[in-house]
Write an enzyme that holds these catalytic residues in place. Structure first.
Site, PDB file in Angstrom:
ATOM      1  N   HIS A  24       0.841  -1.203   0.000  1.00 27.96           N
ATOM      2  CA  HIS A  24       0.000   0.000   0.000  1.00 27.96           C
ATOM      3  C   HIS A  24       0.877   1.255   0.000  1.00 27.96           C
ATOM      4  O   HIS A  24       0.717   2.144  -0.842  1.00 27.96           O
ATOM      5  CB  HIS A  24      -0.940  -0.013   1.207  1.00 27.96           C
ATOM      6  CG  HIS A  24      -1.870   1.147   1.262  1.00 27.96           C
ATOM      7  ND1 HIS A  24      -3.139   1.101   0.731  1.00 27.96           N
ATOM      8  CD2 HIS A  24      -1.721   2.397   1.770  1.00 27.96           C
ATOM      9  CE1 HIS A  24      -3.728   2.279   0.912  1.00 27.96           C
ATOM     10  NE2 HIS A  24      -2.877   3.078   1.544  1.00 27.96           N
ATOM     11  N   GLU A  25       1.806   1.331   0.935  1.00 26.03           N
ATOM     12  CA  GLU A  25       2.649   2.534   1.044  1.00 26.03           C
ATOM     13  C   GLU A  25       3.586   2.662  -0.153  1.00 26.03           C
ATOM     14  O   GLU A  25       3.792   3.767  -0.667  1.00 26.03           O
ATOM     15  CB  GLU A  25       3.412   2.554   2.362  1.00 26.03           C
ATOM     16  CG  GLU A  25       2.535   2.571   3.613  1.00 26.03           C
ATOM     17  CD  GLU A  25       1.467   3.659   3.655  1.00 26.03           C
ATOM     18  OE1 GLU A  25       1.590   4.703   2.976  1.00 26.03           O
ATOM     19  OE2 GLU A  25       0.470   3.467   4.390  1.00 26.03           O
ATOM     20  N   HIS A  85       1.734   4.204  -2.996  1.00 23.17           N
ATOM     21  CA  HIS A  85       1.701   5.673  -2.937  1.00 23.17           C
ATOM     22  C   HIS A  85       3.010   6.254  -3.468  1.00 23.17           C
ATOM     23  O   HIS A  85       3.000   7.243  -4.220  1.00 23.17           O
ATOM     24  CB  HIS A  85       1.465   6.159  -1.506  1.00 23.17           C
ATOM     25  CG  HIS A  85       0.070   5.967  -1.010  1.00 23.17           C
ATOM     26  ND1 HIS A  85      -1.055   6.264  -1.750  1.00 23.17           N
ATOM     27  CD2 HIS A  85      -0.382   5.528   0.195  1.00 23.17           C
ATOM     28  CE1 HIS A  85      -2.141   6.014  -1.037  1.00 23.17           C
ATOM     29  NE2 HIS A  85      -1.760   5.552   0.156  1.00 23.17           N
ATOM     30  N   HIS A 132      -5.682   6.056  -3.267  1.00 23.87           N
ATOM     31  CA  HIS A 132      -6.566   5.002  -2.755  1.00 23.87           C
ATOM     32  C   HIS A 132      -7.515   4.523  -3.843  1.00 23.87           C
ATOM     33  O   HIS A 132      -8.035   5.310  -4.623  1.00 23.87           O
ATOM     34  CB  HIS A 132      -7.337   5.503  -1.537  1.00 23.87           C
ATOM     35  CG  HIS A 132      -6.465   5.662  -0.346  1.00 23.87           C
ATOM     36  ND1 HIS A 132      -6.711   6.577   0.648  1.00 23.87           N
ATOM     37  CD2 HIS A 132      -5.330   5.027   0.031  1.00 23.87           C
ATOM     38  CE1 HIS A 132      -5.765   6.490   1.574  1.00 23.87           C
ATOM     39  NE2 HIS A 132      -4.918   5.562   1.207  1.00 23.87           N
ATOM     40  N   CYS A 168      -5.053  -4.346  -7.808  1.00 30.43           N
ATOM     41  CA  CYS A 168      -6.064  -4.726  -8.797  1.00 30.43           C
ATOM     42  C   CYS A 168      -5.468  -4.519 -10.191  1.00 30.43           C
ATOM     43  O   CYS A 168      -4.365  -3.985 -10.333  1.00 30.43           O
ATOM     44  CB  CYS A 168      -7.336  -3.893  -8.605  1.00 30.43           C
ATOM     45  SG  CYS A 168      -7.141  -2.139  -9.011  1.00 30.43           S
ATOM     46  N   CYS A 222      -4.562  -0.780 -10.899  1.00 28.84           N
ATOM     47  CA  CYS A 222      -3.398  -0.342 -10.123  1.00 28.84           C
ATOM     48  C   CYS A 222      -2.135  -1.083 -10.551  1.00 28.84           C
ATOM     49  O   CYS A 222      -1.039  -0.494 -10.590  1.00 28.84           O
ATOM     50  CB  CYS A 222      -3.659  -0.503  -8.630  1.00 28.84           C
ATOM     51  SG  CYS A 222      -4.887   0.663  -7.985  1.00 28.84           S
TER      52      CYS A 222
END
Length: 177
Positions: A130-131, A134, A140, A165, A168
Protein backbone atom coordinates in the site's frame (compact mmCIF):
# COMPACT_ATOMS: atom_id res chain seq x y z
CA UNK A 1 15.65 -2.17 -12.29
CA UNK A 2 13.79 -0.45 -9.48
CA UNK A 3 15.59 -0.39 -6.15
CA UNK A 4 13.85 -0.53 -2.79
CA UNK A 5 15.77 0.00 0.42
CA UNK A 6 14.37 -1.34 3.70
CA UNK A 7 15.40 0.79 6.66
CA UNK A 8 14.58 -0.70 10.07
CA UNK A 9 13.87 1.79 12.86
CA UNK A 10 14.09 0.32 16.33
CA UNK A 11 13.94 -3.43 16.90
CA UNK A 12 12.99 -5.31 13.74
CA UNK A 13 13.72 -9.00 13.39
CA UNK A 14 16.34 -9.71 10.67
CA UNK A 15 14.47 -12.84 9.62
CA UNK A 16 11.33 -10.76 9.08
CA UNK A 17 13.31 -8.21 7.04
CA UNK A 18 14.62 -11.02 4.80
CA UNK A 19 11.10 -12.39 4.34
CA UNK A 20 9.75 -8.94 3.40
CA UNK A 21 12.63 -8.42 0.96
CA UNK A 22 12.00 -11.79 -0.71
CA UNK A 23 8.27 -11.07 -1.09
CA UNK A 24 8.93 -7.67 -2.67
CA UNK A 25 11.59 -9.13 -5.00
CA UNK A 26 9.25 -11.86 -6.20
CA UNK A 27 6.17 -9.66 -6.71
CA UNK A 28 7.65 -6.34 -7.86
CA UNK A 29 10.82 -7.75 -9.46
CA UNK A 30 12.77 -5.04 -7.66
CA UNK A 31 16.26 -5.06 -6.23
CA UNK A 32 15.77 -4.96 -2.44
CA UNK A 33 18.47 -4.13 0.13
CA UNK A 34 18.51 -3.42 3.84
CA UNK A 35 20.18 -0.18 4.90
CA UNK A 36 21.02 1.33 8.27
CA UNK A 37 19.79 4.84 9.02
CA UNK A 38 20.18 6.74 12.26
CA UNK A 39 16.87 7.65 13.84
CA UNK A 40 16.33 9.68 17.00
CA UNK A 41 13.17 7.89 18.08
CA UNK A 42 12.83 9.90 21.28
CA UNK A 43 12.66 13.12 19.25
CA UNK A 44 9.53 11.86 17.45
CA UNK A 45 7.88 10.12 20.41
CA UNK A 46 4.81 11.64 22.02
CA UNK A 47 4.89 10.78 25.75
CA UNK A 48 1.18 11.64 26.08
CA UNK A 49 0.20 9.25 23.31
CA UNK A 50 3.06 6.76 23.71
CA UNK A 51 3.30 6.80 19.91
CA UNK A 52 5.72 8.00 17.26
CA UNK A 53 4.98 10.84 14.83
CA UNK A 54 5.50 9.22 11.42
CA UNK A 55 5.91 12.44 9.43
CA UNK A 56 8.83 13.51 11.61
CA UNK A 57 10.42 10.07 11.27
CA UNK A 58 10.20 10.39 7.49
CA UNK A 59 11.79 13.83 7.79
CA UNK A 60 14.74 12.30 9.67
CA UNK A 61 15.32 9.85 6.81
CA UNK A 62 15.31 12.41 3.99
CA UNK A 63 18.73 14.03 4.52
CA UNK A 64 20.32 10.62 5.16
CA UNK A 65 19.14 9.09 1.89
CA UNK A 66 19.90 11.63 -0.83
CA UNK A 67 22.55 9.32 -2.32
CA UNK A 68 20.17 6.33 -2.59
CA UNK A 69 18.56 5.92 -6.00
CA UNK A 70 15.29 4.17 -5.23
CA UNK A 71 12.48 4.00 -2.71
CA UNK A 72 13.17 4.04 1.03
CA UNK A 73 10.76 2.00 3.17
CA UNK A 74 11.16 2.50 6.92
CA UNK A 75 9.89 -0.42 8.98
CA UNK A 76 9.22 -0.35 12.69
CA UNK A 77 7.29 -2.20 15.36
CA UNK A 78 6.13 0.84 17.32
CA UNK A 79 2.78 2.61 17.22
CA UNK A 80 2.60 5.48 14.69
CA UNK A 81 0.37 8.52 14.54
CA UNK A 82 -0.27 11.79 12.78
CA UNK A 83 -1.94 14.48 14.90
CA UNK A 84 -5.38 14.23 13.25
CA UNK A 85 -5.68 10.43 13.65
CA UNK A 86 -5.63 8.06 16.61
CA UNK A 87 -3.11 5.81 14.83
CA UNK A 88 -1.87 4.91 11.38
CA UNK A 89 -0.41 1.76 9.83
CA UNK A 90 1.87 3.76 7.59
CA UNK A 91 2.54 6.93 5.68
CA UNK A 92 4.11 7.66 2.31
CA UNK A 93 5.15 10.51 0.09
CA UNK A 94 2.86 10.38 -2.94
CA UNK A 95 5.13 9.97 -5.98
CA UNK A 96 8.02 10.35 -3.56
CA UNK A 97 10.94 8.40 -2.26
CA UNK A 98 10.07 7.71 1.37
CA UNK A 99 7.47 5.68 3.22
CA UNK A 100 7.03 4.07 6.61
CA UNK A 101 5.07 1.05 7.83
CA UNK A 102 4.48 0.01 11.42
CA UNK A 103 3.79 -3.61 12.30
CA UNK A 104 2.61 -2.66 15.81
CA UNK A 105 -1.15 -2.92 15.21
CA UNK A 106 -0.85 -5.70 12.64
CA UNK A 107 -0.10 -8.42 15.19
CA UNK A 108 -3.21 -10.52 15.89
CA UNK A 109 -2.31 -10.67 19.58
CA UNK A 110 -2.98 -6.90 19.73
CA UNK A 111 -6.67 -7.71 19.14
CA UNK A 112 -7.33 -11.26 20.33
CA UNK A 113 -4.33 -12.14 22.47
CA UNK A 114 -3.57 -15.04 20.12
CA UNK A 115 -0.47 -15.28 17.92
CA UNK A 116 -1.03 -15.86 14.21
CA UNK A 117 2.22 -15.33 12.29
CA UNK A 118 0.69 -16.03 8.88
CA UNK A 119 -2.04 -13.44 9.38
CA UNK A 120 0.53 -10.96 10.72
CA UNK A 121 2.75 -11.34 7.64
CA UNK A 122 -0.23 -11.06 5.29
CA UNK A 123 -1.31 -7.82 6.99
CA UNK A 124 2.23 -6.46 6.99
CA UNK A 125 2.73 -7.07 3.28
CA UNK A 126 -0.61 -5.44 2.47
CA UNK A 127 0.57 -2.29 4.21
CA UNK A 128 4.03 -2.49 2.63
CA UNK A 129 2.54 -2.70 -0.87
CA UNK A 130 0.00 0.00 0.00
CA UNK A 131 2.65 2.53 1.04
CA UNK A 132 4.98 1.62 -1.83
CA UNK A 133 1.98 2.07 -4.13
CA UNK A 134 1.70 5.67 -2.94
CA UNK A 135 5.44 6.15 -3.58
CA UNK A 136 4.85 4.96 -7.14
CA UNK A 137 1.98 7.43 -7.59
CA UNK A 138 -1.10 5.37 -6.73
CA UNK A 139 -3.95 6.91 -4.75
CA UNK A 140 -6.57 5.00 -2.75
CA UNK A 141 -8.53 2.56 -4.87
CA UNK A 142 -12.27 1.92 -4.67
CA UNK A 143 -11.83 -1.83 -5.31
CA UNK A 144 -12.02 -3.81 -2.07
CA UNK A 145 -9.75 -6.55 -3.34
CA UNK A 146 -6.99 -4.06 -4.13
CA UNK A 147 -4.18 -3.44 -1.66
CA UNK A 148 -4.57 0.29 -2.39
CA UNK A 149 -8.01 0.37 -0.73
CA UNK A 150 -7.84 2.59 2.35
CA UNK A 151 -7.91 0.89 5.75
CA UNK A 152 -9.08 2.71 8.86
CA UNK A 153 -9.12 -0.42 11.03
CA UNK A 154 -7.74 -3.95 11.12
CA UNK A 155 -10.97 -5.40 9.75
CA UNK A 156 -10.49 -3.34 6.58
CA UNK A 157 -6.87 -4.49 6.33
CA UNK A 158 -8.09 -8.09 6.51
CA UNK A 159 -10.87 -7.58 3.94
CA UNK A 160 -8.84 -5.85 1.25
CA UNK A 161 -6.85 -7.83 -1.27
CA UNK A 162 -3.19 -8.68 -0.90
CA UNK A 163 -1.96 -7.08 -4.12
CA UNK A 164 -2.89 -4.47 -6.70
CA UNK A 165 -6.06 -4.73 -8.80
CA UNK A 166 -5.65 -4.80 -12.60
CA UNK A 167 -5.90 -1.01 -12.91
CA UNK A 168 -3.40 -0.34 -10.12
CA UNK A 169 -1.13 -3.14 -11.41
CA UNK A 170 -0.96 -1.43 -14.79
CA UNK A 171 0.05 1.83 -13.15
CA UNK A 172 2.66 0.09 -10.97
CA UNK A 173 4.10 -1.70 -14.01
CA UNK A 174 4.52 1.64 -15.79
CA UNK A 175 6.17 3.17 -12.72
CA UNK A 176 8.56 0.22 -12.38
CA UNK A 177 9.74 0.46 -16.02
Amino acid sequence: MTRIFLAPAGAINNQLLERIAEDIKSKLHADVSVIKLNFDLEAVRSPERNQYFSTRLLAQAIPQTTHYDGKILILMDADLYVPVLTFIYGEAQLRGKHSIVSSFRLHEEFYSGEVNEDLFFERLMKEVYHELGHNFGLIHCREWDCVMHSSAGIEEVDIKGGFYCSSCSAQISKALE
